[in-house]
Design a protein around this motif. Structure first.
Motif, PDB file in Angstrom:
ATOM      1  N   VAL A  25       0.858  -1.178   0.000  1.00  0.00           N
ATOM      2  CA  VAL A  25       0.000   0.000   0.000  1.00  0.00           C
ATOM      3  C   VAL A  25       0.897   1.233   0.000  1.00  0.00           C
ATOM      4  CG1 VAL A  25      -1.765   1.294   1.250  1.00  0.00           C
ATOM      5  CG2 VAL A  25      -1.867  -1.198   1.203  1.00  0.00           C
ATOM      6  N   TRP A 118     -11.336  -5.746  -2.602  1.00  0.00           N
ATOM      7  CA  TRP A 118     -10.257  -5.556  -1.640  1.00  0.00           C
ATOM      8  C   TRP A 118     -10.768  -5.998  -0.288  1.00  0.00           C
ATOM      9  CZ3 TRP A 118      -5.468  -5.257  -0.370  1.00  0.00           C
ATOM     10  CH2 TRP A 118      -5.068  -4.677   0.823  1.00  0.00           C
ATOM     11  N   ASP A 119     -10.108  -6.973   0.309  1.00  0.00           N
ATOM     12  CA  ASP A 119     -10.452  -7.453   1.643  1.00  0.00           C
ATOM     13  C   ASP A 119      -9.457  -6.840   2.613  1.00  0.00           C
ATOM     14  OD1 ASP A 119     -10.692  -8.890   4.048  1.00  0.00           O
ATOM     15  OD2 ASP A 119     -11.388 -10.681   2.994  1.00  0.00           O
ATOM     16  N   ALA A 120      -9.897  -5.804   3.340  1.00  0.00           N
ATOM     17  CA  ALA A 120      -8.999  -5.086   4.250  1.00  0.00           C
ATOM     18  C   ALA A 120      -8.536  -5.979   5.392  1.00  0.00           C
ATOM     19  CB  ALA A 120      -9.696  -3.844   4.797  1.00  0.00           C
ATOM     20  N   GLU A 121      -9.392  -6.897   5.841  1.00  0.00           N
ATOM     21  CA  GLU A 121      -9.027  -7.766   6.960  1.00  0.00           C
ATOM     22  C   GLU A 121      -7.863  -8.682   6.615  1.00  0.00           C
ATOM     23  OE1 GLU A 121     -11.077 -11.322   9.506  1.00  0.00           O
ATOM     24  OE2 GLU A 121     -12.319  -9.603   9.005  1.00  0.00           O
ATOM     25  N   GLN A 123      -6.079  -8.270   3.812  1.00  0.00           N
ATOM     26  CA  GLN A 123      -5.214  -7.486   2.927  1.00  0.00           C
ATOM     27  C   GLN A 123      -4.944  -8.228   1.625  1.00  0.00           C
ATOM     28  OE1 GLN A 123      -1.856  -6.233   5.443  1.00  0.00           O
ATOM     29  NE2 GLN A 123      -2.935  -4.293   5.622  1.00  0.00           N
TER      30      GLN A 123
END
Length: 135
Positions: A25, A118-121, A123
Motif C-alpha cells: 500500500v 479488496w479485503d482489508a481484513e 489485505q
C-alpha cells in the motif's frame, strides 16, 4: 486471481505461483501491484522494460504484438493506446520491479471496478475476470 500484501504468492484459478515481490500500500493508500507478476496472469499481455526511457511497456502477446501502454516511472501519466491516461499514483520501482496502482492496472488491462474486491481484513486483492488464465 488473488494477491495478498506481504505474501509472495499469486493465486490464479486455484493454482498458486511464487512471485518475487508482493503488493504493498502506497503512502497515499493505493494498493500497488507488481506489473510483471500481474501480466503473467493475464492472457496476451507482455511487459518489456525500456531502460533508456525508464518506462514499462505493455504489449499484446498476439501475432500483432501491439503496444498497449507505456508507463514511465514516477510519472502522473501513462500512454494508453496513444492517449494520455492520468494515473491515480505514479508507477514506482521497488525491489527491482515496477509497481502500478491496482485501479490504474485494471483500467489498462480492461478490468472493471466491479471485478475487483479488496479485503482489508486479510489485505488481499481479488480480481474476478473471465479472461484471467495461468500458464
Amino acid at each position: 486471481m488473488c494477491l495478498s500484501l506481504n505474501n509472495n504468492t499469486l493465486t490464479v484459478n486455484g493454482i498458486e505461483k511464487s512471485v518475487r515481490v508482493s503488493p504493498y500500500v502506497s503512502e497515499n493508500g493505493y494498493v500497488m501491484l507488481p506489473l510483471r507478476e500481474l501480466a503473467t496472469a493475464l492472457p496476451n499481455l507482455e511487459v518489456a522494460w525500456d531502460k533508456e526511457r525508464n518506462t514499462a511497456c505493455l504489449y499484446t502477446a498476439d501475432r500483432w504484438h501491439d503496444l498497449l501502454a507505456e508507463i514511465p516511472l514516477e510519472s502522473q501519466t501513462a500512454s494508453f493506446h496513444g492517449q494520455t491516461l492520468a494515473l491515480r499514483e505514479p508507477a514506482t520501482e521497488k525491489d527491482g520491479r515496477t509497481f502500478l496502482s491496482l485501479r490504474d492496472a485494471a483500467n489498462i488491462c480492461g478490468i472493471r471496478n466491479s471485478e475487483i474486491t479488496w479485503d482489508a481484513e486479510t489485505q488481499t486483492v481479488r480480481i474476478d475476470k473471465d479472461f484471467i488464465t495461468y500458464t
